[in-house]
Scaffold this motif. Sequence first.
Motif, mmCIF file in Angstrom:
data_model
loop_
_atom_site.group_PDB
_atom_site.id
_atom_site.type_symbol
_atom_site.label_atom_id
_atom_site.label_comp_id
_atom_site.label_asym_id
_atom_site.label_seq_id
_atom_site.Cartn_x
_atom_site.Cartn_y
_atom_site.Cartn_z
ATOM 1 N N MET A 1 32.790 31.178 14.771
ATOM 2 C CA MET A 1 33.050 31.253 13.341
ATOM 3 C C MET A 1 31.746 31.424 12.560
ATOM 4 S SD MET A 1 35.540 31.195 11.138
ATOM 5 C CE MET A 1 36.915 30.351 11.936
ATOM 6 N N LEU A 2 30.707 30.661 12.971
ATOM 7 C CA LEU A 2 29.421 30.730 12.276
ATOM 8 C C LEU A 2 28.819 32.120 12.389
ATOM 9 C CD1 LEU A 2 27.058 29.431 10.799
ATOM 10 C CD2 LEU A 2 26.190 28.648 13.011
ATOM 11 N N PHE A 3 28.804 32.655 13.638
ATOM 12 C CA PHE A 3 28.209 33.985 13.840
ATOM 13 C C PHE A 3 29.046 35.069 13.153
ATOM 14 C CE2 PHE A 3 26.553 31.557 17.496
ATOM 15 C CZ PHE A 3 25.201 31.696 17.208
ATOM 16 N N ARG A 4 30.382 34.871 13.129
ATOM 17 C CA ARG A 4 31.231 35.858 12.474
ATOM 18 C C ARG A 4 30.910 35.940 10.987
ATOM 19 N NH1 ARG A 4 37.622 35.062 12.329
ATOM 20 N NH2 ARG A 4 37.034 33.763 10.575
ATOM 21 N N ARG A 5 30.731 34.773 10.368
ATOM 22 C CA ARG A 5 30.387 34.768 8.940
ATOM 23 C C ARG A 5 29.049 35.462 8.694
ATOM 24 N NH1 ARG A 5 32.883 32.643 4.962
ATOM 25 N NH2 ARG A 5 34.680 31.271 5.264
ATOM 26 N N ILE A 6 28.073 35.223 9.589
ATOM 27 C CA ILE A 6 26.737 35.796 9.380
ATOM 28 C C ILE A 6 26.780 37.311 9.531
ATOM 29 C CG2 ILE A 6 24.409 35.931 10.329
ATOM 30 C CD1 ILE A 6 24.611 32.961 10.975
ATOM 31 N N TYR A 7 27.417 37.794 10.621
ATOM 32 C CA TYR A 7 27.378 39.252 10.802
ATOM 33 C C TYR A 7 28.268 39.965 9.781
ATOM 34 C CZ TYR A 7 31.733 39.570 13.632
ATOM 35 O OH TYR A 7 33.028 39.539 14.066
ATOM 36 N N GLN A 8 29.335 39.299 9.298
ATOM 37 C CA GLN A 8 30.135 39.910 8.229
ATOM 38 C C GLN A 8 29.308 40.063 6.957
ATOM 39 O OE1 GLN A 8 33.521 37.276 8.027
ATOM 40 N NE2 GLN A 8 34.751 38.538 9.413
ATOM 41 N N PHE A 9 28.516 39.015 6.654
ATOM 42 C CA PHE A 9 27.646 39.118 5.475
ATOM 43 C C PHE A 9 26.613 40.225 5.656
ATOM 44 C CE2 PHE A 9 23.353 38.120 4.010
ATOM 45 C CZ PHE A 9 23.531 38.356 2.658
ATOM 46 N N LEU A 10 26.008 40.301 6.862
ATOM 47 C CA LEU A 10 24.986 41.325 7.101
ATOM 48 C C LEU A 10 25.567 42.731 6.929
ATOM 49 C CD1 LEU A 10 23.094 39.788 10.153
ATOM 50 C CD2 LEU A 10 22.309 39.938 7.788
ATOM 51 N N ILE A 11 26.795 42.932 7.417
ATOM 52 C CA ILE A 11 27.442 44.247 7.260
ATOM 53 C C ILE A 11 27.604 44.586 5.777
ATOM 54 C CG2 ILE A 11 29.608 45.505 7.605
ATOM 55 C CD1 ILE A 11 29.896 44.011 10.273
ATOM 56 N N ILE A 12 28.120 43.605 4.999
ATOM 57 C CA ILE A 12 28.345 43.851 3.562
ATOM 58 C C ILE A 12 27.019 44.085 2.842
ATOM 59 C CG2 ILE A 12 29.168 42.789 1.424
ATOM 60 C CD1 ILE A 12 31.241 41.306 3.153
ATOM 61 N N TYR A 13 26.024 43.274 3.179
ATOM 62 C CA TYR A 13 24.730 43.382 2.481
ATOM 63 C C TYR A 13 24.085 44.745 2.739
ATOM 64 C CZ TYR A 13 19.938 42.388 1.113
ATOM 65 O OH TYR A 13 18.694 42.439 0.531
ATOM 66 N N PHE A 14 24.039 45.138 4.013
ATOM 67 C CA PHE A 14 23.348 46.394 4.315
ATOM 68 C C PHE A 14 24.164 47.619 3.875
ATOM 69 C CE2 PHE A 14 20.939 43.597 7.200
ATOM 70 C CZ PHE A 14 19.679 43.918 6.741
ATOM 71 N N GLY A 233 29.987 28.241 7.589
ATOM 72 C CA GLY A 233 30.318 28.177 9.005
ATOM 73 C C GLY A 233 30.260 26.745 9.527
ATOM 74 N N LEU A 234 29.246 25.993 9.068
ATOM 75 C CA LEU A 234 29.140 24.588 9.490
ATOM 76 C C LEU A 234 30.306 23.756 8.940
ATOM 77 C CD1 LEU A 234 25.292 24.006 9.056
ATOM 78 C CD2 LEU A 234 26.579 24.188 11.192
ATOM 79 N N LEU A 235 30.709 24.032 7.704
ATOM 80 C CA LEU A 235 31.848 23.302 7.135
ATOM 81 C C LEU A 235 33.117 23.554 7.938
ATOM 82 C CD1 LEU A 235 31.371 23.783 3.270
ATOM 83 C CD2 LEU A 235 31.074 21.684 4.589
ATOM 84 N N GLU A 236 33.333 24.804 8.345
ATOM 85 C CA GLU A 236 34.527 25.128 9.126
ATOM 86 C C GLU A 236 34.470 24.467 10.501
ATOM 87 O OE1 GLU A 236 34.269 29.308 8.925
ATOM 88 O OE2 GLU A 236 35.291 29.464 6.995
ATOM 89 N N VAL A 238 32.921 21.650 11.207
ATOM 90 C CA VAL A 238 33.185 20.223 10.988
ATOM 91 C C VAL A 238 34.681 19.986 10.786
ATOM 92 C CG1 VAL A 238 32.837 18.305 9.368
ATOM 93 C CG2 VAL A 238 30.893 19.705 10.074
ATOM 94 N N GLY A 239 35.365 20.904 10.085
ATOM 95 C CA GLY A 239 36.803 20.765 9.872
ATOM 96 C C GLY A 239 37.574 20.802 11.188
ATOM 97 N N ARG A 240 37.225 21.744 12.076
ATOM 98 C CA ARG A 240 37.911 21.816 13.375
ATOM 99 C C ARG A 240 37.606 20.595 14.222
ATOM 100 N NH1 ARG A 240 35.839 26.925 13.345
ATOM 101 N NH2 ARG A 240 34.434 26.412 15.034
ATOM 102 N N TRP A 241 36.339 20.144 14.170
ATOM 103 C CA TRP A 241 35.952 18.958 14.934
ATOM 104 C C TRP A 241 36.719 17.729 14.453
ATOM 105 C CZ3 TRP A 241 33.516 14.464 13.158
ATOM 106 C CH2 TRP A 241 33.074 13.585 14.142
ATOM 107 N N ALA A 242 36.840 17.585 13.125
ATOM 108 C CA ALA A 242 37.554 16.432 12.562
ATOM 109 C C ALA A 242 39.028 16.458 12.963
ATOM 110 C CB ALA A 242 37.403 16.428 11.041
ATOM 111 N N LYS A 243 39.634 17.640 12.949
ATOM 112 C CA LYS A 243 41.050 17.731 13.317
ATOM 113 C C LYS A 243 41.260 17.374 14.785
ATOM 114 C CE LYS A 243 45.164 20.528 12.828
ATOM 115 N NZ LYS A 243 45.766 21.715 12.225
ATOM 116 N N ASN A 244 40.378 17.842 15.654
ATOM 117 C CA ASN A 244 40.500 17.518 17.073
ATOM 118 C C ASN A 244 40.330 16.020 17.326
ATOM 119 O OD1 ASN A 244 40.917 20.208 17.701
ATOM 120 N ND2 ASN A 244 38.751 20.619 18.072
#
Length: 249
Positions: A1-14, A233-236, A238-244
């Motif tokens: 999830m973290l890497f997906r958010r980063i590369y999605q931002f990089l695609i939009i930015y560039f 990404g970190l918030l998401e 933490v959310g999955r970790w808390a649910k588990n």
Amino acid sequence: MLFRRIYQFLIIYFLGILLLFALKILLNLSDYVIPGPLSIWQTFHREFNRFLLNVLNTLGVAVVGQVASVCMALAVGIIGRQATWFGSFVKVAAYNIQAYPIVAIAPIIFILMGDGFASRLLIAAMICYFPLLLSMVGIMSEPIEDIEHFYRVTGRMRWQLEVKIRAFENLSKLTTVISGSATLAMAGTIVAEFIAANAGIGYSIRIALYQSDLSKVLVALFLIGITLSVYQGLLEWVGRWAKNRWASA
């Protein structure tokens, strides 16, 4: 999830950068209007450390404002979940207050409180709070009939248990809402800094615009996007970790 958010931002930015370069070539704009790739790269190297510290400063204010907003919105959402006159009153008040333009009263806050940390925090919290409030009221007002019915029939239902059931069953929604509110908190802090503060990346962007230096603005936007992507990404996570952990308890 973290890497997906980063590369999605990089695609939009560039893609945005490529669009700027395309406009520069098509309209034959000078480097003063839209800087070339070399100028942006040199600015990135020159300003990276200073802008990164400014972004972290802004993020710190945004995180504190977001935590305060989540706590307040959750408290009001718990009160507003009740199918009583008071619960209905809280919901109506939340919907009406949402209509007020928070950004419009930001200058008044700076006049009353000055341009320090407190003003930035208050504006960030207010911009983040109202959308959160509506989501929290909606989530906490939605009964989980299948589970709650059992506890009501057996007479074991308490308001604390009701809140826990609805929070657990809607934890994915809550995680999405809280993650999304990070953008509002960050944007609110930047708006506050842009209007009248004397610190943070919004203040740096304001100075760059006064200097008509688009390279600095692009570098600032890059660092804001990367930082926000990592935080969300970190918030998401933490959310999955808390649910588990909650499910296994």
